[in-house]
Enzyme design. Sequence first.
Site, short mmCIF file in Angstrom:
data_model
loop_
_atom_site.label_atom_id
_atom_site.label_comp_id
_atom_site.label_asym_id
_atom_site.label_seq_id
_atom_site.Cartn_x
_atom_site.Cartn_y
_atom_site.Cartn_z
N GLY A 246 57.65 102.37 -72.50
CA GLY A 246 58.44 102.87 -71.37
C GLY A 246 58.55 101.82 -70.28
N VAL B 197 58.17 102.09 -63.21
CA VAL B 197 56.82 101.52 -63.18
C VAL B 197 56.64 100.47 -64.28
CG1 VAL B 197 54.35 102.02 -63.34
CG2 VAL B 197 55.86 103.66 -62.22
N LYS C 210 50.02 121.39 -54.53
CA LYS C 210 51.26 121.18 -55.28
C LYS C 210 52.20 122.34 -54.99
CE LYS C 210 52.88 118.34 -58.52
NZ LYS C 210 52.69 116.90 -58.66
P1 NAD Z 1 60.96 106.38 -65.31
O1 NAD Z 1 61.71 107.62 -65.65
O2 NAD Z 1 61.56 105.42 -64.34
O3 NAD Z 1 60.64 105.56 -66.67
C1 NAD Z 1 60.22 106.17 -67.85
C2 NAD Z 1 60.84 105.37 -68.99
O4 NAD Z 1 60.33 105.85 -70.24
C3 NAD Z 1 62.36 105.46 -69.07
O5 NAD Z 1 62.90 104.16 -69.11
C4 NAD Z 1 62.60 106.23 -70.35
O6 NAD Z 1 63.80 105.84 -71.02
C5 NAD Z 1 61.40 105.84 -71.18
N1 NAD Z 1 61.09 106.74 -72.28
C6 NAD Z 1 61.31 108.07 -72.39
N2 NAD Z 1 60.89 108.52 -73.59
C7 NAD Z 1 60.38 107.45 -74.25
C8 NAD Z 1 59.78 107.27 -75.53
N3 NAD Z 1 59.61 108.29 -76.37
N4 NAD Z 1 59.37 106.03 -75.88
C9 NAD Z 1 59.53 105.00 -75.04
N5 NAD Z 1 60.11 105.11 -73.82
C10 NAD Z 1 60.52 106.32 -73.44
O7 NAD Z 1 59.52 106.87 -64.82
P2 NAD Z 1 58.45 106.04 -63.96
O8 NAD Z 1 58.60 106.40 -62.54
O9 NAD Z 1 58.48 104.62 -64.39
O10 NAD Z 1 57.10 106.74 -64.47
C11 NAD Z 1 56.56 106.46 -65.75
C12 NAD Z 1 55.34 107.33 -65.99
O11 NAD Z 1 54.36 107.08 -64.98
C13 NAD Z 1 55.61 108.84 -65.93
O12 NAD Z 1 54.76 109.47 -66.85
C14 NAD Z 1 55.21 109.21 -64.52
O13 NAD Z 1 54.80 110.57 -64.44
C15 NAD Z 1 54.03 108.29 -64.31
N6 NAD Z 1 53.76 107.99 -62.89
C16 NAD Z 1 54.71 107.40 -62.13
C17 NAD Z 1 54.43 107.11 -60.80
C18 NAD Z 1 55.45 106.43 -59.92
O14 NAD Z 1 55.08 105.94 -58.86
N7 NAD Z 1 56.72 106.38 -60.32
C19 NAD Z 1 53.17 107.41 -60.26
C20 NAD Z 1 52.20 107.99 -61.07
C21 NAD Z 1 52.51 108.27 -62.40
#
Ligand code: NAD
Length: 351
Positions: free
Chosen positions: A179, A183, A79
Amino acid sequence: MEITDLPVAGYERVVRAKDKESGLHALVAIHDTTLGPALGGMRMWPYGSEDEALTDVLRLARGMTFKSAVAHTGLGGGKSVVIGDPRAVKSEKLFLAMGRFIDSLGGRYITAEDVNIGIGDLEVVRRSTRWVSGLAREDGGSGNPSPYTAYGVFLGIRAACGWHFGTDELRGRHVAVQGVGAVGSALVERLVKAGARVTVADAREDRVKALVDKLGVAAAGVDEIIGIACDVFAPCALGAVLNDKTLPNLRAKIIAGAANNVLHESRHGRVLFERGVLYAPDYVINAGGIVNVAVEFAPGGYVEAESLRRIERIPEALRQVWSISSEEKIPASDAADRLAMNIVAEAKARA
Ligand code: NAD
C-alpha cells in the site's frame, strides 16, 4: 435533538444523539480521560444496527486510550460514529447537528477525521463546536497527519531492525511495503533515502508506477507482496492482513507498518511471537499522526518542531514493548496493551 446516556461498564460516558431535523443518528464513546480529554476520529458507516455501531465505537474508543497512552500525547481515548451511508446522509445540517452534539460534552471529547469523514466535513462541524482537531494549517490546525505517521513508521522500522539484527542501519535491508497511498509513499521515500531496498505493491497501478519511475523501487503484485522474502514487511494498506490464510506464506523477519488492526485476531500475534517474527504493534508504530494532532493542544498551539520531537520517542516506546514481550514471554501485541494499561493505571493512582 435528543441526547441519551447509555451506561457501559468500563467507559466514562457513552452518549447517543438523534436529531429528526437533520437525520443525525450518532454515538460518542468517551473511554478514559485520566490522561486528558478523549481524542478520536469521527467515523461514518452504514452500520446494520445501532448495536453494531455501539460495538465499533466502544472498541475504537478503547483503542484510542491505549494509543494515546503509549505515545504520551497527554490525551485520553474516545471516538464517535455517525450511522449512515455517506453518499446518502452527508449534509451541512447533519454536520452542524453533530457539532452541537460534540459541544454538549463540554470538551471531554475532541473529534478528528476518520473513515468517510474529511477535512471539509470537519470544517462544518467546527462551526458549531470548537472541539475539532486536525483541521488545515491555514485554519489553525496541524494539517495532514500522513507525513508524520510515515516519519514515525520509518523510525519504528529502524528501531525494529536495531532490536532484531543488532544494528538499525537500513542500507541493504529489504523492505516490502503493502500500500503506497498517503503514508506508504512517504515511507518509501524515506526508506530509499536511507539506502534500503524497497519492493512495493498497491491495488492502484498508477501509484506503483509513479514510485518505480521516480525512485527505482521494485514492484510486486498485491497477492505476492506478503510472501516476499524480506527483512521487513510494512503493511500500509488495510487491516487484518495477518490472518490464517496469509501467515503460512509470510517470510519477513519483522512486521512494522502504518495499517491499523494488522492482526486479524489477537491470537495471530501469538503466531508471530512463536515464529520469532518481531512485530511492531500497529497503534504504537503508527502514532505519529495522533502525536502531531495532539501538539495542537500544547501551550502555545501547534509547532512542527515539537511534533517531530515527540514522534522521535516512538522507537523508545517500541523498545519498551519488546522488552516486556521478551521478559514476560508474551506477544508484542499483548505487551503493548499491558504497557498502555499500566500507564493509565499509574496516572489514575497519582490523581
Ligand atoms: P490511503 O488510502 O492513502 O492508502 C492506502 C493505499 O492502499 C491505497 O493506495 C490503496 O490503493 C492501497 N490498497 C488498498 N487495498 C490494497 C491491497 N489489497 N493491496 C495493496 N494495496 C492496497 O491510506 P493512508 O492514509 O496511507 O493509510 C494507510 C493505512 O495506515 C490505513 O490502514 C490507515 O488506517 C493507517 N493509518 C494512517 C494514518 C494517517 O496518518 N494517514 C495514521 C494511522 C494509521
